[in-house]
Write a protein that holds these residues in place. Structure first.
Motif, PDB file in Angstrom:
ATOM      1  N   VAL B  14      81.667  32.620  52.316  1.00 20.59           N
ATOM      2  CA  VAL B  14      82.871  33.230  51.744  1.00 20.59           C
ATOM      3  C   VAL B  14      83.276  32.603  50.391  1.00 20.59           C
ATOM      4  O   VAL B  14      83.463  33.325  49.409  1.00 20.59           O
ATOM      5  CB  VAL B  14      84.018  33.241  52.776  1.00 20.59           C
ATOM      6  CG1 VAL B  14      85.334  33.594  52.132  1.00 20.59           C
ATOM      7  CG2 VAL B  14      83.691  34.209  53.904  1.00 20.59           C
ATOM      8  N   PRO B  15      83.357  31.250  50.288  1.00 18.78           N
ATOM      9  CA  PRO B  15      83.720  30.692  48.982  1.00 18.78           C
ATOM     10  C   PRO B  15      82.672  30.981  47.907  1.00 18.78           C
ATOM     11  O   PRO B  15      82.994  31.086  46.733  1.00 18.78           O
ATOM     12  CB  PRO B  15      83.807  29.185  49.237  1.00 18.78           C
ATOM     13  CG  PRO B  15      83.892  29.022  50.704  1.00 18.78           C
ATOM     14  CD  PRO B  15      83.222  30.204  51.318  1.00 18.78           C
ATOM     15  N   ILE B  16      81.419  31.109  48.341  1.00 14.79           N
ATOM     16  CA  ILE B  16      80.361  31.406  47.365  1.00 14.79           C
ATOM     17  C   ILE B  16      80.535  32.822  46.823  1.00 14.79           C
ATOM     18  O   ILE B  16      80.313  33.078  45.640  1.00 14.79           O
ATOM     19  CB  ILE B  16      78.965  31.218  48.010  1.00 14.79           C
ATOM     20  CG1 ILE B  16      78.748  29.739  48.350  1.00 14.79           C
ATOM     21  CG2 ILE B  16      77.885  31.700  47.072  1.00 14.79           C
ATOM     22  CD1 ILE B  16      77.479  29.469  49.123  1.00 14.79           C
ATOM     23  N   VAL B  18      83.354  34.354  46.428  1.00 16.38           N
ATOM     24  CA  VAL B  18      84.425  34.240  45.431  1.00 16.38           C
ATOM     25  C   VAL B  18      83.845  33.766  44.092  1.00 16.38           C
ATOM     26  O   VAL B  18      84.138  34.302  43.019  1.00 16.38           O
ATOM     27  CB  VAL B  18      85.530  33.266  45.908  1.00 16.38           C
ATOM     28  CG1 VAL B  18      86.587  33.092  44.834  1.00 16.38           C
ATOM     29  CG2 VAL B  18      86.164  33.759  47.192  1.00 16.38           C
ATOM     30  N   THR B  19      82.985  32.752  44.197  1.00 12.12           N
ATOM     31  CA  THR B  19      82.359  32.181  42.997  1.00 12.12           C
ATOM     32  C   THR B  19      81.601  33.199  42.183  1.00 12.12           C
ATOM     33  O   THR B  19      81.647  33.193  40.949  1.00 12.12           O
ATOM     34  CB  THR B  19      81.327  31.117  43.413  1.00 12.12           C
ATOM     35  OG1 THR B  19      81.909  30.302  44.378  1.00 12.12           O
ATOM     36  CG2 THR B  19      80.893  30.322  42.226  1.00 12.12           C
ATOM     37  N   ILE B  20      80.838  34.021  42.888  1.00 10.19           N
ATOM     38  CA  ILE B  20      80.019  34.998  42.167  1.00 10.19           C
ATOM     39  C   ILE B  20      80.929  35.891  41.335  1.00 10.19           C
ATOM     40  O   ILE B  20      80.585  36.271  40.218  1.00 10.19           O
ATOM     41  CB  ILE B  20      79.187  35.829  43.158  1.00 10.19           C
ATOM     42  CG1 ILE B  20      78.269  34.912  43.954  1.00 10.19           C
ATOM     43  CG2 ILE B  20      78.352  36.864  42.419  1.00 10.19           C
ATOM     44  CD1 ILE B  20      77.549  35.617  45.070  1.00 10.19           C
ATOM     45  N   VAL B  22      83.663  34.965  39.901  1.00 12.35           N
ATOM     46  CA  VAL B  22      84.044  34.209  38.704  1.00 12.35           C
ATOM     47  C   VAL B  22      82.932  34.280  37.660  1.00 12.35           C
ATOM     48  O   VAL B  22      83.181  34.392  36.454  1.00 12.35           O
ATOM     49  CB  VAL B  22      84.358  32.741  39.049  1.00 12.35           C
ATOM     50  CG1 VAL B  22      84.799  31.998  37.797  1.00 12.35           C
ATOM     51  CG2 VAL B  22      85.445  32.657  40.102  1.00 12.35           C
ATOM     52  N   TYR B  46      89.157  40.913  39.538  1.00 11.88           N
ATOM     53  CA  TYR B  46      88.898  39.618  40.157  1.00 11.88           C
ATOM     54  C   TYR B  46      90.070  39.183  41.031  1.00 11.88           C
ATOM     55  O   TYR B  46      89.881  38.675  42.143  1.00 11.88           O
ATOM     56  CB  TYR B  46      88.626  38.573  39.066  1.00 11.88           C
ATOM     57  CG  TYR B  46      88.543  37.151  39.570  1.00 11.88           C
ATOM     58  CD1 TYR B  46      87.678  36.806  40.610  1.00 11.88           C
ATOM     59  CD2 TYR B  46      89.314  36.142  39.006  1.00 11.88           C
ATOM     60  CE1 TYR B  46      87.599  35.511  41.066  1.00 11.88           C
ATOM     61  CE2 TYR B  46      89.240  34.844  39.458  1.00 11.88           C
ATOM     62  CZ  TYR B  46      88.386  34.524  40.488  1.00 11.88           C
ATOM     63  OH  TYR B  46      88.317  33.236  40.950  1.00 11.88           O
ATOM     64  N   PHE B  50      89.823  38.361  44.854  1.00 16.61           N
ATOM     65  CA  PHE B  50      90.229  37.042  45.360  1.00 16.61           C
ATOM     66  C   PHE B  50      91.200  37.223  46.533  1.00 16.61           C
ATOM     67  O   PHE B  50      91.058  36.571  47.576  1.00 16.61           O
ATOM     68  CB  PHE B  50      90.900  36.266  44.228  1.00 16.61           C
ATOM     69  CG  PHE B  50      91.026  34.785  44.467  1.00 16.61           C
ATOM     70  CD1 PHE B  50      90.047  33.923  44.011  1.00 16.61           C
ATOM     71  CD2 PHE B  50      92.115  34.250  45.129  1.00 16.61           C
ATOM     72  CE1 PHE B  50      90.156  32.549  44.212  1.00 16.61           C
ATOM     73  CE2 PHE B  50      92.228  32.884  45.347  1.00 16.61           C
ATOM     74  CZ  PHE B  50      91.252  32.034  44.889  1.00 16.61           C
ATOM     75  N   ILE B  53      89.284  38.538  49.641  1.00 14.92           N
ATOM     76  CA  ILE B  53      88.519  37.554  50.399  1.00 14.92           C
ATOM     77  C   ILE B  53      89.449  36.560  51.090  1.00 14.92           C
ATOM     78  O   ILE B  53      89.201  36.148  52.221  1.00 14.92           O
ATOM     79  CB  ILE B  53      87.463  36.901  49.487  1.00 14.92           C
ATOM     80  CG1 ILE B  53      86.342  37.939  49.286  1.00 14.92           C
ATOM     81  CG2 ILE B  53      86.923  35.624  50.079  1.00 14.92           C
ATOM     82  CD1 ILE B  53      85.398  37.647  48.180  1.00 14.92           C
TER      83      ILE B  53
END
Lengths: 196, 196, 196, 196
Positions: B14-16, B18-20, B22, B46, B50, B53
């Motif tokens: 899940v945090p990854i 979000v990263t993509i 960004v 975005y 955000f 998620i």
């Protein structure tokens, strides 16, 4: 609310944000040393960003350890804080590419201020929760250098001055950020690591 | 089946994701402020992503905490759910680049619907498992606002209407998603965080 | 040797490898639906890759749970396994871009075979460790469908046939991988999740 | 200071650094096998980098397990160590693109030396902490091959020789790194995994 859950999400996000900054390094298109030197301004930008996240994450954890339970307000403020932090790589990269220009310097400063406001919001929400938990731990947050700094009207004034100064000398933006971070980094030595 | 294992995989994915999102920010090629403003639509995209998620992950964890054991059906549905979620960055980036066009708006809506279906599938599979475990916790899921929403035929009807409306005004796609997410986000305050 | 350490490293690597595959999606340069359809072959490639890693990771964890301690041989084999797995995104992306060409199909198959060999090596090393630990758990690995498959000479023969067939019809490479993964995925239902 | 916190940050950063290296693989623009062969030098560079991080991370964990508490000095040295490590993907990518050129070879060697110095700094700071904790565990670090190597003046001399040699034959940079890593990797077999 499950405290570990929110800490785990934060702990997963933060190293990834650092990573995104590394990805902004462009591998030089030639084998010439001057090609590497073009990356110089971004290297400085990356170093400040790395310090930023190291210091931010440390303070964040120190504060969260003081509280027993989290509430929804803290949860949402933490998400806002992560959101502002996730924009650091973009602003650092733009600044690294145009270190002497006004627009990137302002963008960098605005992201940093947004982050500061979110961080201060978390501090206040945690403090309210700690007071309600009656563990007597509120003084740990109140005596943190960064908390005193953000609370101080002088700091607000300095920020306004920097905001004006960026227009005349854009690099003041990252210089001010770096100085503030180094001072906060040094203040960590006064933290109490044997809570209760 | 090891519940912690599947939660750990989800928590890492899940945090990854979000990263993509960004990473889809393009560092402006010029130091001009207008260059940054071009990123405006994606910034909104975005922010919605955000929020998406954040809300999805929170509800997911809340449901998983209610169950004692997982089964293979939940495992595979969870993988499908993660798969649909991993496509959010691509659809958000396409929409951010062409915010007023029909095709990106439909793609965004379809990914969101696929995610919704997968999420509803997980809810149902968890509910079946909870009933079998006889812990009497089924009402926690049944009283979740998002569960009632997804179960309701009116919500199905609204989705069909939105699907038609996108053809005439593409931005309804992300607007509808944002409104739904904000409503679900507010419903979290009714959750019971002291289970059992 | 610290078992949790190696599992943590693996658990961190695997979701990141999935992520890299997502990054290979190119956001369409136009708002036209046909621009999205160009991503079709890679979508299939990504789905197979996602299934690949889901199945691989699940089997990996199932095997590692059976053992009490790890040794250096398992550690290094695990690193080789992670290394081969980290090349899946590149091979999947190349195949997604040229789905009917010979070279990408062979590269995909070779990475898959290297991964298979590394996985089989880990199975054997874990089996040796389990036998030495005298917990009587060796039959759990021995009765895994994937273990029997990799051990079987017929499977070796099939691989050679596929290797020849790729030359005449390149898409057999990913088709064969997908079929093998689906069969292994279904075999998970026979695993024993109440060990000891 | 919370030891688990710093280990968690390190454990999250390290696999991400490996990932960044994978991202440096460029998916070939043609389906020709020669297009893939252009990636050959980077494949070697990636393999050495993968070995680098595998060995570094293992030694790091082994040392950290010996200590009961961390102090601020170790925290900051660890951040410096992570910072130097985060530059490995850039230097590996530059070297992979120009494997026979002087500047990328020197840059690679300098990053490796900076990492070595940071690692040695951590070793010394941990040793001081262990001695202060009076657990009698200092000999575990003192008997590590890598510790003896970094402490030895001959190793310093070899580094100076390599530094000169790079000017005449640039590939000595990565060759020396690879040899050093393989030797250290083999030395792991002498570690004591049953501490106390």
């Amino acid at each position: 609310m499950n405290k570990g859950l929110i800490e785990a999400f934060t702990d997963a996000m933060v190293p990834i944000i650092v990573t995104i900054m590394v990805l902004e390094f462009k591998v030089p298109e030639s084998a010439d040393i001057t090609a590497l030197l073009h990356e110089g301004p971004y290297l400085i930008s990356y170093m400040v960003g790395f310090l930023f996240i190291g210091v931010a994450w440390f303070n964040h954890h120190y504060m969260f350890e003081l509280v027993k339970h989290l509430n929804l307000k803290i949860y949402w403020l933490n998400n806002v804080w992560l959101f502002t932090m996730s924009l650091i790589p973009v602003s650092a990269a733009w600044l690294g590419r145009f270190p002497t220009q006004v627009a990137p310097a302002y963008f960098y400063l605005i992201i940093f201020l947004a982050w500061t406001v979110a961080y201060y919001g978390i501090s206040q929400a945690l403090l309210a929760e700690i007071i309600q938990e009656q563990t007597g731990r509120e003084h740990y947050i109140q005596s943190m250098f960064i908390y005193g700094l953000l609370k101080s009207p002088i700091f607000g004034l300095i920020n306004i001055l920097i905001f004006v100064a960026v227009y005349f000398w854009p690099p003041i933006s990252i210089t001010f950020t770096a100085v503030e971070l180094i001072v906060v980094a040094f203040s960590i030595r006064n933290y109490n690591f044997n809570i209760q």
